[in-house]
Design a protein around this motif. Structure first.
Motif, PDB file in Angstrom:
ATOM      1  N   ASP A 246       0.855  -1.190   0.000  1.00  0.00           N
ATOM      2  CA  ASP A 246       0.000   0.000   0.000  1.00  0.00           C
ATOM      3  C   ASP A 246       0.889   1.238   0.000  1.00  0.00           C
ATOM      4  OD1 ASP A 246      -2.266   1.617   0.191  1.00  0.00           O
ATOM      5  OD2 ASP A 246      -2.068   1.725   2.360  1.00  0.00           O
ATOM      6  N   ARG A 251      -0.219   7.115   4.833  1.00  0.00           N
ATOM      7  CA  ARG A 251       0.203   6.075   5.771  1.00  0.00           C
ATOM      8  C   ARG A 251       1.697   6.125   6.060  1.00  0.00           C
ATOM      9  NH1 ARG A 251      -3.984   2.860   6.617  1.00  0.00           N
ATOM     10  NH2 ARG A 251      -5.730   3.093   5.171  1.00  0.00           N
ATOM     11  N   ASP A 325      -5.309   7.216  -1.223  1.00  0.00           N
ATOM     12  CA  ASP A 325      -5.341   6.101  -0.278  1.00  0.00           C
ATOM     13  C   ASP A 325      -6.388   5.107  -0.768  1.00  0.00           C
ATOM     14  OD1 ASP A 325      -5.102   4.420   1.828  1.00  0.00           O
ATOM     15  OD2 ASP A 325      -6.042   5.735   3.312  1.00  0.00           O
ATOM     16  N   LEU A 327      -6.547   1.636   0.210  1.00  0.00           N
ATOM     17  CA  LEU A 327      -6.587   0.376   0.961  1.00  0.00           C
ATOM     18  C   LEU A 327      -8.003  -0.166   1.055  1.00  0.00           C
ATOM     19  CD1 LEU A 327      -4.856  -1.652   2.500  1.00  0.00           C
ATOM     20  CD2 LEU A 327      -5.298  -0.354   4.590  1.00  0.00           C
ATOM     21  N   PHE A 349      -1.337   1.590  10.248  1.00  0.00           N
ATOM     22  CA  PHE A 349      -2.423   0.617  10.193  1.00  0.00           C
ATOM     23  C   PHE A 349      -3.189   0.701  11.502  1.00  0.00           C
ATOM     24  CE2 PHE A 349      -4.217  -3.715  10.464  1.00  0.00           C
ATOM     25  CZ  PHE A 349      -4.814  -3.810   9.214  1.00  0.00           C
ATOM     26  N   ASP A 353      -8.732  -0.045   9.826  1.00  0.00           N
ATOM     27  CA  ASP A 353      -8.173  -0.702   8.648  1.00  0.00           C
ATOM     28  C   ASP A 353      -8.268  -2.218   8.763  1.00  0.00           C
ATOM     29  OD1 ASP A 353      -7.434   1.760   7.497  1.00  0.00           O
ATOM     30  OD2 ASP A 353      -5.569   1.790   8.649  1.00  0.00           O
ATOM     31  N   THR A 356     -11.499  -3.134   7.586  1.00  0.00           N
ATOM     32  CA  THR A 356     -11.653  -2.889   6.147  1.00  0.00           C
ATOM     33  C   THR A 356     -11.111  -4.045   5.314  1.00  0.00           C
ATOM     34  OG1 THR A 356     -11.523  -0.497   6.480  1.00  0.00           O
ATOM     35  CG2 THR A 356     -11.048  -1.334   4.266  1.00  0.00           C
TER      36      THR A 356
END
Length: 415
Positions: A246, A251, A325, A327, A349, A353, A356
């Motif tokens: 990612d 992040r 982003d 993710l 993280f 997340d 997700t």
């Protein structure tokens, strides 16, 4: 840095002495001191002219072994300088300019050269060791050669502007193999077999069916079963793995999007990515490397093709973060499919997340999560959702994190 003052310490002393002779001769009236001062000035002028009026042509080429440097690894730089000079030159010194992404002691003695009016271009060759410190493509050079006259009174620094781009690839850590896994979680060393019975040498026997070739009759099995049997080859499947990195800049830090090597966290993620790919391909996986939105970052690499892995590592020398982003799009990438191990590498993280990316677990035989900057109980929550997660410390040992996640994965696969 080019020196503006052309005289050495000895030449500077001679110039001061000449001025002193002029002053004393004028005050005391000693004519001989005036002559001596003029002689010193003439010698200094001749020394400077011998350096600056000499015509010379120089070409600089550099070669690296290996061709691509790597973070933390050494490479040998060989420099070849082609020189043609009208007059003999005294020995001097050379110094190559080292960029920030590399480290080296690039300096030494430049040999004396004779007259080249009637000869071909002479080549001076020297080498030094350079160590990669920062991922990216860095310009090595220019080369500076400093020479002096035979009396050591004047110096000349010549800068050769040729620069050589040096590619510094991310560091690759040797990770332990997933040797305790079977089937698609263990690579082609444990290739899965879609078979209808037991056999040897990738051959099994089944009852004869109309249309089967008589050449496929398995006579020993026919005699044993007292019915006509034919050979059927086992169908072997190549296990597949997917490595997801990612690259969302949110992040990591803004520096991760500006230039390679600028953010320690992103460097840890890139190094983890190429290290995991190297391990999986070595173990026989066919590996795909994608971004979190499913965008391929490289061509699919077949199991055991280490030359393609080398190409991937080199291409990641210029990889940077991106602004968006994505993710949250990862579950849709794996929707409606089943694959082997999925290794997700992220920066920051958080627990949200973990919720997700939880659906990805159901589409992988071995979901592994490596987080550079986990927040709170994010890894624990991810583990509750089925991930086998570990934190990656930019200053720590990646192999330890990989082993930790893999060992947790054994219990998941065997359940």
């Amino acid at each position: 840095m080019r020196r503006l003052w052309p005289l050495t310490a000895r030449g500077t002393g001679a110039a001061v002495l000449a001025v002193a002779c002029f002053v004393v001769a004028n005050e005391v009236g000693i004519v001989e001191l005036m002559y001596f001062g003029l002689l010193l000035v003439a010698v200094l002028a001749a020394s400077i002219l011998s350096l600056y009026l000499t015509r010379r042509s120089d070409t600089v080429t550099r070669s690296l072994s290996p061709d691509v440097a790597a973070v933390g690894r050494e490479s040998l730089v060989t420099v070849r300088v082609g020189v043609r000079t009208a007059l003999p030159t005294a020995p001097g010194t050379w110094r190559d300019t080292i960029p920030r992404g590399l480290a080296a002691q690039a300096r030494g003695v430049f040999p004396a050269l004779g007259s080249g009016l009637r000869g071909a271009e002479r080549v001076v060759q020297f080498s030094y060791v350079v160590t990669g410190e920062r991922r990216g493509i860095h310009p090595l050079g220019p080369l500076q050669v400093t020479t002096s006259d035979p009396f050591g009174l004047a110096r000349r620094t010549t800068v050769f502007g040729e620069r050589t781009p040096v590619t510094v690839a991310p560091a690759v850590t040797d990770l332990p193999a997933l040797s305790d896994f079977a089937g698609e979680a263990g690579g082609t060393l444990h290739t899965t077999n879609n078979q209808l019975g037991q056999g040897a040498d990738n051959l099994i026997a089944r009852p004869y069916a109309p249309g089967d070739s008589m050449r496929r009759i398995h006579w020993r099995a026919t005699a044993h079963r007292d019915e006509l049997m034919v050979r059927q080859e086992e169908q072997e499947s190549t296990p597949e793995a997917t490595v997801v990195i990612d690259r969302g800049v949110l992040r990591f830090s803004p520096e991760a999007m500006q230039a390679p090597g600028a953010d320690a966290g992103f460097e840890a993620a890139v190094s983890a990515c190429v290290s995991v790919v190297t391990r999986l391909v070595h173990d026989g996986y066919a590996v795909e490397v994608i971004d979190s939105d499913g965008t391929p970052l490289a061509e699919r690499i077949d199991g055991g093709d280490m030359s393609e892995v080398e190409g991937l590592v080199n291409s990641f020398a210029g990889l940077t973060a991106r602004r968006d982003d994505h993710l949250g799009k990862l579950p849709r990438v794996f929707a409606g499919m089943m694959t082997g191990p999925v290794v997700l590498i992220v920066g920051r993280f958080d627990p949200a997340d973990a919720d997700t990316v939880a659906p990805v677990v159901h589409h992988s035989t071995l979901p592994l999560l490596l987080a550079v900057a986990p927040v709170g109980d994010a890894l624990e929550r991810a583990a509750d959702r089925g991930w086998h997660a570990a934190a990656v410390d930019p200053d720590g040992d990646l192999a330890v994190a990989w082993s930790s996640a893999a060992q947790r994965g054994i219990s998941h696969v065997l359940r």
